[in-house]
Design a protein around this motif. Structure first.
Motif, PDB file in Angstrom:
ATOM      1  N   VAL A  27      24.313   2.527  10.224  1.00  0.00           N
ATOM      2  CA  VAL A  27      24.649   1.269   9.073  1.00  0.00           C
ATOM      3  C   VAL A  27      23.547   1.034   8.159  1.00  0.00           C
ATOM      4  O   VAL A  27      22.356   0.556   8.175  1.00  0.00           O
ATOM      5  N   THR A  28      24.321   0.206   6.730  1.00  0.00           N
ATOM      6  CA  THR A  28      23.791  -0.210   6.078  1.00  0.00           C
ATOM      7  C   THR A  28      24.039  -2.168   5.653  1.00  0.00           C
ATOM      8  O   THR A  28      25.520  -1.583   5.344  1.00  0.00           O
ATOM      9  N   ILE A  29      23.472  -2.531   5.530  1.00  0.00           N
ATOM     10  CA  ILE A  29      23.857  -4.064   5.021  1.00  0.00           C
ATOM     11  C   ILE A  29      22.557  -4.229   4.060  1.00  0.00           C
ATOM     12  O   ILE A  29      20.996  -4.279   4.201  1.00  0.00           O
ATOM     13  N   THR A  30      23.376  -5.120   3.031  1.00  0.00           N
ATOM     14  CA  THR A  30      23.051  -4.755   1.903  1.00  0.00           C
ATOM     15  C   THR A  30      22.093  -6.982   1.784  1.00  0.00           C
ATOM     16  O   THR A  30      23.230  -7.327   2.106  1.00  0.00           O
ATOM     17  N   VAL A  31      21.867  -7.101   0.762  1.00  0.00           N
ATOM     18  CA  VAL A  31      21.188  -8.369   0.281  1.00  0.00           C
ATOM     19  C   VAL A  31      22.615  -9.180   0.348  1.00  0.00           C
ATOM     20  O   VAL A  31      23.358  -9.303  -0.567  1.00  0.00           O
ATOM     21  N   GLY A  32      21.948 -10.487   0.957  1.00  0.00           N
ATOM     22  CA  GLY A  32      22.468 -11.306   1.623  1.00  0.00           C
ATOM     23  C   GLY A  32      24.312 -11.521   1.846  1.00  0.00           C
ATOM     24  O   GLY A  32      24.726 -12.208   1.883  1.00  0.00           O
ATOM     25  N   ILE A  34      26.909 -11.198   5.552  1.00  0.00           N
ATOM     26  CA  ILE A  34      26.397 -12.371   6.842  1.00  0.00           C
ATOM     27  C   ILE A  34      27.913 -11.414   7.520  1.00  0.00           C
ATOM     28  O   ILE A  34      28.562 -11.280   7.190  1.00  0.00           O
ATOM     29  N   VAL A  35      27.096 -11.027   8.730  1.00  0.00           N
ATOM     30  CA  VAL A  35      27.949 -10.843   9.852  1.00  0.00           C
ATOM     31  C   VAL A  35      27.991 -12.185  11.015  1.00  0.00           C
ATOM     32  O   VAL A  35      26.864 -11.482  11.552  1.00  0.00           O
ATOM     33  N   ILE A  36      28.688 -11.877  11.649  1.00  0.00           N
ATOM     34  CA  ILE A  36      29.549 -12.619  12.353  1.00  0.00           C
ATOM     35  C   ILE A  36      30.280 -12.493  13.274  1.00  0.00           C
ATOM     36  O   ILE A  36      31.324 -12.611  12.369  1.00  0.00           O
ATOM     37  N   GLY A  37      30.135 -13.529  13.968  1.00  0.00           N
ATOM     38  CA  GLY A  37      30.684 -13.736  16.150  1.00  0.00           C
ATOM     39  C   GLY A  37      30.499 -11.713  16.661  1.00  0.00           C
ATOM     40  O   GLY A  37      30.130 -11.077  16.099  1.00  0.00           O
ATOM     41  N   ASP A  38      31.986 -11.932  16.667  1.00  0.00           N
ATOM     42  CA  ASP A  38      32.487 -10.800  18.050  1.00  0.00           C
ATOM     43  C   ASP A  38      33.191 -10.123  17.412  1.00  0.00           C
ATOM     44  O   ASP A  38      34.489  -9.343  16.833  1.00  0.00           O
ATOM     45  N   VAL A  39      32.084  -8.925  16.264  1.00  0.00           N
ATOM     46  CA  VAL A  39      32.440  -8.208  15.307  1.00  0.00           C
ATOM     47  C   VAL A  39      31.747  -7.042  16.085  1.00  0.00           C
ATOM     48  O   VAL A  39      30.868  -7.045  16.171  1.00  0.00           O
ATOM     49  N   HIS A  40      32.312  -5.464  16.072  1.00  0.00           N
ATOM     50  CA  HIS A  40      31.215  -4.189  15.913  1.00  0.00           C
ATOM     51  C   HIS A  40      32.148  -3.448  14.381  1.00  0.00           C
ATOM     52  O   HIS A  40      32.785  -3.236  14.014  1.00  0.00           O
ATOM     53  N   ILE A  41      30.518  -3.210  14.201  1.00  0.00           N
ATOM     54  CA  ILE A  41      30.301  -2.667  12.109  1.00  0.00           C
ATOM     55  C   ILE A  41      29.983  -0.887  13.612  1.00  0.00           C
ATOM     56  O   ILE A  41      29.477  -0.824  13.512  1.00  0.00           O
ATOM     57  N   SER A  42      30.823  -0.515  13.094  1.00  0.00           N
ATOM     58  CA  SER A  42      30.832   1.211  14.018  1.00  0.00           C
ATOM     59  C   SER A  42      30.011   2.041  12.507  1.00  0.00           C
ATOM     60  O   SER A  42      29.765   1.581  11.833  1.00  0.00           O
ATOM     61  N   ASP A  43      29.367   3.289  13.225  1.00  0.00           N
ATOM     62  CA  ASP A  43      28.901   4.233  12.746  1.00  0.00           C
ATOM     63  C   ASP A  43      28.876   4.142  11.169  1.00  0.00           C
ATOM     64  O   ASP A  43      29.803   4.334  10.896  1.00  0.00           O
ATOM     65  N   CYS A  44      27.762   4.828   9.857  1.00  0.00           N
ATOM     66  CA  CYS A  44      27.839   5.185   8.955  1.00  0.00           C
ATOM     67  C   CYS A  44      28.989   3.640   7.777  1.00  0.00           C
ATOM     68  O   CYS A  44      29.037   4.592   6.309  1.00  0.00           O
ATOM     69  N   ALA A  45      28.882   2.663   8.499  1.00  0.00           N
ATOM     70  CA  ALA A  45      29.681   1.647   7.407  1.00  0.00           C
ATOM     71  C   ALA A  45      28.669   0.963   6.500  1.00  0.00           C
ATOM     72  O   ALA A  45      27.115   1.768   6.526  1.00  0.00           O
ATOM     73  N   PHE A  46      29.309   0.570   5.417  1.00  0.00           N
ATOM     74  CA  PHE A  46      27.805   0.112   3.985  1.00  0.00           C
ATOM     75  C   PHE A  46      29.130  -0.929   3.837  1.00  0.00           C
ATOM     76  O   PHE A  46      30.168  -1.322   4.045  1.00  0.00           O
ATOM     77  N   ILE A  47      27.909  -2.239   4.438  1.00  0.00           N
ATOM     78  CA  ILE A  47      28.497  -3.773   4.116  1.00  0.00           C
ATOM     79  C   ILE A  47      27.399  -4.375   2.337  1.00  0.00           C
ATOM     80  O   ILE A  47      26.099  -4.226   2.828  1.00  0.00           O
ATOM     81  N   GLY A  48      28.331  -4.232   2.035  1.00  0.00           N
ATOM     82  CA  GLY A  48      28.025  -4.864   0.675  1.00  0.00           C
ATOM     83  C   GLY A  48      27.268  -6.179   0.085  1.00  0.00           C
ATOM     84  O   GLY A  48      27.131  -6.544   1.096  1.00  0.00           O
ATOM     85  N   ALA A  49      26.386  -6.504  -0.683  1.00  0.00           N
ATOM     86  CA  ALA A  49      26.078  -7.940  -1.161  1.00  0.00           C
ATOM     87  C   ALA A  49      26.439  -9.051  -1.078  1.00  0.00           C
ATOM     88  O   ALA A  49      27.868  -8.950  -1.590  1.00  0.00           O
ATOM     89  N   GLY A  50      26.499  -9.891   0.215  1.00  0.00           N
ATOM     90  CA  GLY A  50      27.011 -10.765  -0.521  1.00  0.00           C
ATOM     91  C   GLY A  50      28.607 -10.704   1.101  1.00  0.00           C
ATOM     92  O   GLY A  50      28.928 -12.280   0.239  1.00  0.00           O
ATOM     93  N   THR A  51      28.679 -10.190   1.577  1.00  0.00           N
ATOM     94  CA  THR A  51      30.120 -10.131   1.676  1.00  0.00           C
ATOM     95  C   THR A  51      29.364 -11.107   3.052  1.00  0.00           C
ATOM     96  O   THR A  51      28.705 -10.577   3.934  1.00  0.00           O
TER      97      THR A  51
END
Length: 77
Positions: A27-32, A34-51
């Motif tokens: 998983v890639t989580i880019t600058v800034g 926010i991942v919060i709470g009871d969530v599941h970030i699955s394999d090979c996901a990409f989270i954009g900046a400031g998301t």
């Protein structure tokens, strides 16, 4: 958190009460972001900046925005 993850600067990964995020492999989580709470970030996901992620992210999905929405179909390949 899984293996081979990339977490950039100023990322917040937090829990909501007793529920913490689960982050898969590659998983890639880019600058800034926010991942919060009871969530599941699955394999090979990409989270954009400031998301702001407050819901589950599918395998290989690309999300961006506040709140996070899938942009996988909008990204040129």
């Amino acid at each position: 958190m899984g293996e081979n993850c990339s977490i950039n600067q100023q990322v917040t990964i937090g829990y909501n009460g007793k529920n913490a995020p689960v982050i898969g492999n590659n998983v890639t989580i880019t600058v800034g972001a926010i991942v919060i709470g009871d969530v599941h970030i699955s394999d090979c996901a990409f989270i954009g900046a400031g998301t702001v992620v407050k819901h589950d992210v599918e395998i290989g999905d690309i999300v961006a925005g506040v709140p996070a929405v899938s942009i996988k179909d909008k990204v040129k390949k």
